[in-house]
Structure formats: structure tokens, C-alpha cells
Design a protein around this motif. Structure first.
Motif, PDB file in Angstrom:
ATOM      1  N   LEU A 118      38.678  38.815  44.833  1.00  0.00           N
ATOM      2  CA  LEU A 118      39.354  37.516  44.868  1.00  0.00           C
ATOM      3  C   LEU A 118      40.391  37.432  45.975  1.00  0.00           C
ATOM      4  O   LEU A 118      40.940  36.360  46.228  1.00  0.00           O
ATOM      5  CB  LEU A 118      40.025  37.236  43.520  1.00  0.00           C
ATOM      6  CG  LEU A 118      39.076  37.038  42.334  1.00  0.00           C
ATOM      7  CD1 LEU A 118      39.862  36.773  41.068  1.00  0.00           C
ATOM      8  CD2 LEU A 118      38.108  35.901  42.605  1.00  0.00           C
ATOM      9  N   HIS A 119      40.668  38.549  46.632  1.00  0.00           N
ATOM     10  CA  HIS A 119      41.666  38.573  47.700  1.00  0.00           C
ATOM     11  C   HIS A 119      41.051  38.935  49.044  1.00  0.00           C
ATOM     12  O   HIS A 119      41.764  39.284  49.982  1.00  0.00           O
ATOM     13  CB  HIS A 119      42.782  39.563  47.353  1.00  0.00           C
ATOM     14  CG  HIS A 119      43.465  39.275  46.048  1.00  0.00           C
ATOM     15  ND1 HIS A 119      44.527  38.392  45.949  1.00  0.00           N
ATOM     16  CD2 HIS A 119      43.224  39.715  44.797  1.00  0.00           C
ATOM     17  CE1 HIS A 119      44.917  38.324  44.677  1.00  0.00           C
ATOM     18  NE2 HIS A 119      44.145  39.112  43.968  1.00  0.00           N
ATOM     19  N   ARG A 281      42.268  31.259  36.612  1.00  0.00           N
ATOM     20  CA  ARG A 281      41.996  32.693  36.744  1.00  0.00           C
ATOM     21  C   ARG A 281      41.980  33.309  35.360  1.00  0.00           C
ATOM     22  O   ARG A 281      42.846  33.038  34.531  1.00  0.00           O
ATOM     23  CB  ARG A 281      43.063  33.357  37.607  1.00  0.00           C
ATOM     24  CG  ARG A 281      42.772  34.818  37.949  1.00  0.00           C
ATOM     25  CD  ARG A 281      43.821  35.346  38.910  1.00  0.00           C
ATOM     26  NE  ARG A 281      45.135  35.378  38.313  1.00  0.00           N
ATOM     27  CZ  ARG A 281      46.273  35.349  39.003  1.00  0.00           C
ATOM     28  NH1 ARG A 281      46.238  35.247  40.310  1.00  0.00           N
ATOM     29  NH2 ARG A 281      47.434  35.407  38.385  1.00  0.00           N
ATOM     30  N   ARG A 297      38.298  40.380  36.674  1.00  0.00           N
ATOM     31  CA  ARG A 297      39.035  39.141  36.954  1.00  0.00           C
ATOM     32  C   ARG A 297      38.098  38.176  37.651  1.00  0.00           C
ATOM     33  O   ARG A 297      37.376  38.554  38.583  1.00  0.00           O
ATOM     34  CB  ARG A 297      40.257  39.420  37.818  1.00  0.00           C
ATOM     35  CG  ARG A 297      40.922  38.188  38.397  1.00  0.00           C
ATOM     36  CD  ARG A 297      42.227  38.516  39.092  1.00  0.00           C
ATOM     37  NE  ARG A 297      43.292  38.753  38.128  1.00  0.00           N
ATOM     38  CZ  ARG A 297      44.566  38.996  38.462  1.00  0.00           C
ATOM     39  NH1 ARG A 297      44.912  39.036  39.733  1.00  0.00           N
ATOM     40  NH2 ARG A 297      45.482  39.180  37.529  1.00  0.00           N
ATOM     41  N   VAL A 298      38.111  36.933  37.201  1.00  0.00           N
ATOM     42  CA  VAL A 298      37.328  35.885  37.848  1.00  0.00           C
ATOM     43  C   VAL A 298      38.239  34.691  38.100  1.00  0.00           C
ATOM     44  O   VAL A 298      39.227  34.483  37.393  1.00  0.00           O
ATOM     45  CB  VAL A 298      36.112  35.454  36.999  1.00  0.00           C
ATOM     46  CG1 VAL A 298      35.152  36.606  36.802  1.00  0.00           C
ATOM     47  CG2 VAL A 298      36.547  34.898  35.650  1.00  0.00           C
ATOM     48  N   GLY A 299      37.897  33.937  39.133  1.00  0.00           N
ATOM     49  CA  GLY A 299      38.652  32.733  39.457  1.00  0.00           C
ATOM     50  C   GLY A 299      37.755  31.516  39.421  1.00  0.00           C
ATOM     51  O   GLY A 299      36.522  31.618  39.499  1.00  0.00           O
ATOM     52  N   ASP A 364      32.057  28.175  41.680  1.00  0.00           N
ATOM     53  CA  ASP A 364      32.500  29.395  40.999  1.00  0.00           C
ATOM     54  C   ASP A 364      31.419  30.461  41.019  1.00  0.00           C
ATOM     55  O   ASP A 364      31.682  31.642  41.264  1.00  0.00           O
ATOM     56  CB  ASP A 364      32.889  29.081  39.555  1.00  0.00           C
ATOM     57  CG  ASP A 364      34.133  28.217  39.466  1.00  0.00           C
ATOM     58  OD1 ASP A 364      34.882  28.178  40.457  1.00  0.00           O
ATOM     59  OD2 ASP A 364      34.343  27.582  38.420  1.00  0.00           O
ATOM     60  N   ARG A 367      31.017  31.854  44.617  1.00  0.00           N
ATOM     61  CA  ARG A 367      32.128  32.731  44.984  1.00  0.00           C
ATOM     62  C   ARG A 367      32.021  34.070  44.280  1.00  0.00           C
ATOM     63  O   ARG A 367      32.357  35.116  44.851  1.00  0.00           O
ATOM     64  CB  ARG A 367      33.461  32.060  44.643  1.00  0.00           C
ATOM     65  CG  ARG A 367      33.769  30.843  45.503  1.00  0.00           C
ATOM     66  CD  ARG A 367      35.031  30.161  45.060  1.00  0.00           C
ATOM     67  NE  ARG A 367      36.197  31.026  45.209  1.00  0.00           N
ATOM     68  CZ  ARG A 367      37.439  30.659  44.886  1.00  0.00           C
ATOM     69  NH1 ARG A 367      37.639  29.450  44.376  1.00  0.00           N
ATOM     70  NH2 ARG A 367      38.438  31.473  45.055  1.00  0.00           N
ATOM     71  N   ALA A 372      34.670  35.273  47.625  1.00  0.00           N
ATOM     72  CA  ALA A 372      35.460  34.051  47.787  1.00  0.00           C
ATOM     73  C   ALA A 372      35.588  33.646  49.244  1.00  0.00           C
ATOM     74  O   ALA A 372      35.630  32.450  49.576  1.00  0.00           O
ATOM     75  CB  ALA A 372      36.850  34.254  47.163  1.00  0.00           C
TER      76      ALA A 372
END
Length: 503
Positions: A118-119, A281, A297-299, A364, A367, A372
Motif C-alpha cells: 500500500l506504500h 483501510r 492490510r487492504v485499502g 480496489d 490495486r 496501488a
């Protein structure tokens, strides 16, 4: 697989004083140290970078330190305030990953497995974390490795940085045995027998070592290398929508885990609805029986409380989880939320009004599967230069109001950088008769232009005299290109290819 970031804050007590604007803290650049009482003596508890450069060390008598550095400023140590601030910093670091553990008195451990995507990846996550800390005035060193002990050793005794999976043995070998978090007396005893480096300890026979030094050195070594598990006590985010499930017997079946995920999302959705929030998130923590917690972790592209959609996103990540000997608890947290307004659906149900496609669910999923950083849309920017007239934005970001000129068509694909071509034109301001690009000759059948574009001197001083004449050309084979010449023919301007196809 665990991927743990060790965050070392070598000047934490003094940095905290400066950030709190304490009157005892001098301006940045002047040496500062905190002192504590050690029996009848006062010793240094914390030192800043300037004091460290002057040769001061923790535990040094304050009188000796002041003799070495006459301008040294001293402040009383506040270990309780330092610990409270470290806790707040740990909670702030939950933005990077759901598993953050305190490493007192001056560090944190962050398990970023399942969250780095996610980053923009591990390197991007660490670069962003370090930049944010430095902007707030904190001196920090970071290391990323497969184990907490390995990352800790490299951050404090090694070069830091990222150790690729499986490379811990080579990275730890040259470090001193003190990097294994051993007591000082054990470190001294190991040095007496010639085991000053971790590499020597790795090669030494284990049975004699265990008999002479006890189990601690080998346990620390095995934990650093990943041969023995090292449980951590992770922080819990307060005041966030949450749902948990505890099991009478440990579970490990993927099918069971998927059903629990769906149940947790169904239980979390009403809480979000009552508060008028949507999840941006989600953190799902798996508490294993061996205390080696894991998380995913998902966003989401926009706030959502669609339990089915959220469950599908989390289930996509389940193959990354190793249940080990079983999972005894699962905790789902909406770690980032945003207000979510209700939508009027009656018109759509009755067939009244246009049907509006909601792309959030598709975005979603893309990604999650592609990363992402690979899912975006292009937005116009007010600039005459084509390479500056577009930028990447989030897929669902609001329109900026800028538009590309309708009377100036642009190619379907713009090259990242214009590529030189060999071309020939008959007369000035005329399109080329043919051009050679990447070794292939293209003969021009039709062309339109020139469209003259001047440099933006207010952006870059070197563009004051820049001129480009663009041509849209179609070859005899039916291919379309966007070419430009960077100066008049009489000035021997060069030809470049900047785009392919036609919008």
C-alpha cells in the motif's frame, strides 16, 4: 514471512525535549544531554547528535562530559515522558502497518509484511517513514530484515538499510556480538575467548558454548537468524471500529478463515453505518498460538461499508498468512475511515434516472492484484509542454477543472522522453518526407502542422529560447506518429519522436 523494520532513535530523549520546546533545550546544533542519578553520581542518560560527535556516550559521568564539552547543556532525564512519547509515536506508525511493537527506551519494531504494497513497496515505505521523522526533527536509523533481532542489530550496530529475504546470515556476520542484545558481562566473556563477531559465534561448536555461557547467546543468535521464533507485544489502535473472533480450538483451514473474515466484515459494517463512516483501510490481525502475530492490510479507493466487497479484498490476501500451529484469535480493525454519505437508491430501483457505475470496487480489486502504484488515471495540467501537461492522480480523485485544448489533438501514447530520429524535409516549416526510428524507415504519406510550442521561461530559465515545431504524420503503412523539430531548419534543428497513435 515476517519483514520487520527496526526504528532506532539514538537521540530520542533530547529530540523529544527540542520538539516540546523545553526551555532546557538549546537551539539545534548545540550539544544537549539528559542526566539521571546513579547512586551518588549524575550520569548521561541521553545525548544528541552534536554531543555524540564531541565524543560523549551514555552512562558517562556528567562532570566528565562537561569537562570534555564546555558548552554542553544538561537537562533532567524524564523517562516516563520519553516512554509516553514513544507510545504516541508507535500509534502514529500504525499508518504504515498494523503490527507495531515498542522497543524501549528508544526504538520501535514494525512488521510490514502484508502492508508494504500500500506504500509502493518496502523501499518506498522506509523512505517515506524516514523523511517524515526527519522533517519533525527526529534523528532516526532504519533497518529491514526477516527477524526483529536481525533488524535491531543492523539498525544499531550495522549499516541499516534493507536486507533481502534469506540474506541475514551474511549481513550479521561482521557485526559485534553485542548486536545480539546480550548482557555486557556475556559480551566481555565471549570476547575473552576470541568470539568478538557474530560470524565467529555462528561457526563455533554449539555444545561447548552452551556449557560455558549458558543458553542465552545461542538463543539470541537463533532468534536473530530466524531459527527460533521471537514473539512481540504489538500495540492496539484505540477508538477504532473493530470486530474480533476468538476460537475455542486453534483454526488453520483456509476455508474456515475465509468464513471468519466474512463474519467479521458483516459485524463491522453495522458499526460503520451507525457512525456514518466508511472504511478506507482495514487491518486483519491473526493471533497465533505461538504468539507470532501476522496481519494483512487492504485499502479502498473510497469509503466503503459493503461487507461482501470488504471480505473479498481481505480473502484475496489470505494465502499470505501462515497459520503455523493454529490461530486462536482474529481481530478486524477499520484503521482509517472517512464520512460516507447515504445514497438515494429508489430512483434506480424504479428505473428512474441514469444508472451510475461505481468503479470503486473494480479499482480496489485492481490495486490489490496489480499494486496501488499501477492503478491511476491521467489528469490535465495547464502547460504548453506536452510532458508537463499531464500527471498521475488517484483513480477517483475529484476533477481539477483543467482541460486539454479540444482543438489541439494529442497522441494516444506519449513517450516518457522524446527519442531522436533521422528525418529529411524539403523546405522550411514542412513535415518530413521520411524518418528513421529505432532502425526502421518510415515514409510519410500525410502530415499536419507545424504546431509551434515555446519554452516556459517562468518554469525553467534554460527554456527561454526553446522552440518546438510539432507535426502529426501518417506513414504509408497507416501508422501515426507525433514528431517535432527543436529548431528551424536553417538552424539545423534536430528531429524527435514524442508520441504514437492518435487520440
Amino acid at each position: 514471512m515476517r519483514r520487520v523494520v527496526s526504528l532506532c532513535l539514538p537521540s530520542w530523549p533530547t529530540d523529544r525535549l527540542r520538539r516540546s520546546a523545553s526551555p532546557a533545550a538549546p537551539p539545534s546544533g548545540e550539544p544537549l544531554a539528559t542526566v539521571r542519578q546513579d547512586g551518588p553520581r549524575r550520569v548521561l542518560a541521553g545525548i544528541d547528535a552534536a554531543a555524540r560527535r564531541a565524543g560523549l556516550k551514555r552512562g558517562m559521568p556528567a562532570a566528565q562530559a562537561m569537562a570534555m564539552v564546555p558548552g554542553l547543556r544538561l537537562a533532567a532525564a524524564e523517562p516516563e515522558a520519553d516512554a509516553a512519547a514513544l507510545m504516541r509515536l508507535g500509534l502514529w506508525c500504525l499508518r504504515y502497518a498494523p503490527l507495531v511493537a515498542l522497543d524501549p527506551p528508544d526504538g520501535l519494531l514494525i512488521d510490514i509484511a502484508g502492508a508494504a504494497h500500500l506504500h509502493g513497496g518496502e523501499a518506498a515505505l522506509m523512505a517515506d517513514l524516514l523523511a517524515r521523522l526527519e522533517r519533525t526533527g527526529l534523528c532516526a536509523r532504519l533497518s529491514l530484515a526477516d527477524t526483529p533481532g536481525g533488524a535491531w542489530a543492523l539498525a544499531r550496530f550495522g549499516p541499516g538499510g534493507i536486507v533481502l529475504p534469506g540474506g541475514l546470515g551474511d549481513a550479521l556476520s561482521p557485526l559485534p556480538v553485542a548486536a545480539l542484545r546480550l548482557p555486557p558481562e556475556t559480551v566481555a566473556a565471549l570476547r575473552e575467548v576470541g568470539l568478538a563477531r557474530i560470524g565467529g559465534l555462528m561457526r563455533a561448536p554449539r555444545a561447548p558454548l552452551r556449557r560455558r555461557f549458558g543458553p542465552e547467546p545461542l538463543l539470541r543468535l537463533d532468534r536473530a537468524l530466524g531459527a527460533e521464533p521471537e514473539p512481540l507485544a504489538f500495540l492496539t489502535a484505540p477508538d477504532m471500529p473493530q470486530a474480533a473472533a476468538r476460537f475455542a480450538e486453534p483454526v488453520s483451514s483456509p476455508e474456515v478463515l475465509a468464513k471468519v473474515v466474512a463474519d467479521l466484515c458483516a459485524r463491522l459494517a453495522p458499526d460503520l453505518e451507525r457512525t456514518g463512516l466508511g472504511a478506507r483501510r482495514l487491518d486483519l490481525v491473526f493471533r497465533r498460538v505461538d504468539r507470532l502475530d501476522q496481519a494483512i492490510r487492504v485499502g479502498t479507493a473510497r469509503g466503503s461499508r459493503d461487507a461482501g466487497h470488504l471480505a473479498r479484498l481481505l480473502t484475496e490476501r489470505l494465502p499470505r498468512i501462515d497459520p503455523g500451529f493454529g490461530i486462536e484469535e482474529m481481530v478486524l480493525t477499520a484503521s482509517r475511515t472517512e464520512p460516507l454519505a447515504e445514497r438515494q437508491l429508489s430512483g434506480a430501483v424504479l428505473g428512474q434516472g441514469p444508472e451510475i457505475a461505481d468503479l470503486a470496487a473494480l479499482i480496489d480489486t485492481l490495486r490489490l492484484r496489480l499494486g496501488a502504484e499501477r492503478v491511476y488515471r491521467l489528469a490535465p495540467v495547464e502547460s504548453d509542454l506536452p510532458e508537463r501537461a499531464v500527471r498521475r492522480v488517484a483513480p477517483l480523485s475529484a476533477p481539477s477543472g483543467a482541460l486539454w485544448p479540444a482543438d489541439l489533438p494529442r497522441p494516444a501514447r506519449l513517450l516518457d522522453a522524446p527519442e531522436p530520429v533521422a528525418a529529411m524535409a524539403e523546405i522550411p516549416d514542412a513535415p518530413p518526407l521520411f524518418f528513421v526510428w529505432r532502425g526502421a524507415r518510415h515514409r510519410v504519406a500525410r502530415a499536419d502542422g507545424p504546431e509551434r510550442i515555446l519554452g516556459e521561461w517562468w518554469v525553467a530559465p534554460g527554456e527561454t529560447d526553446m522552440t518546438r515545431d510539432y507535426y502529426r504524420v501518417e506513414t504509408e503503412a497507416g501508422e501515426r506518429f507525433w514528431l517535432f523539430r527543436d529548431g528551424p531548419m536553417e538552424a539545423e534543428g534536430r528531429w524527435w519522436l514524442h508520441g504514437l497513435g492518435e487520440a
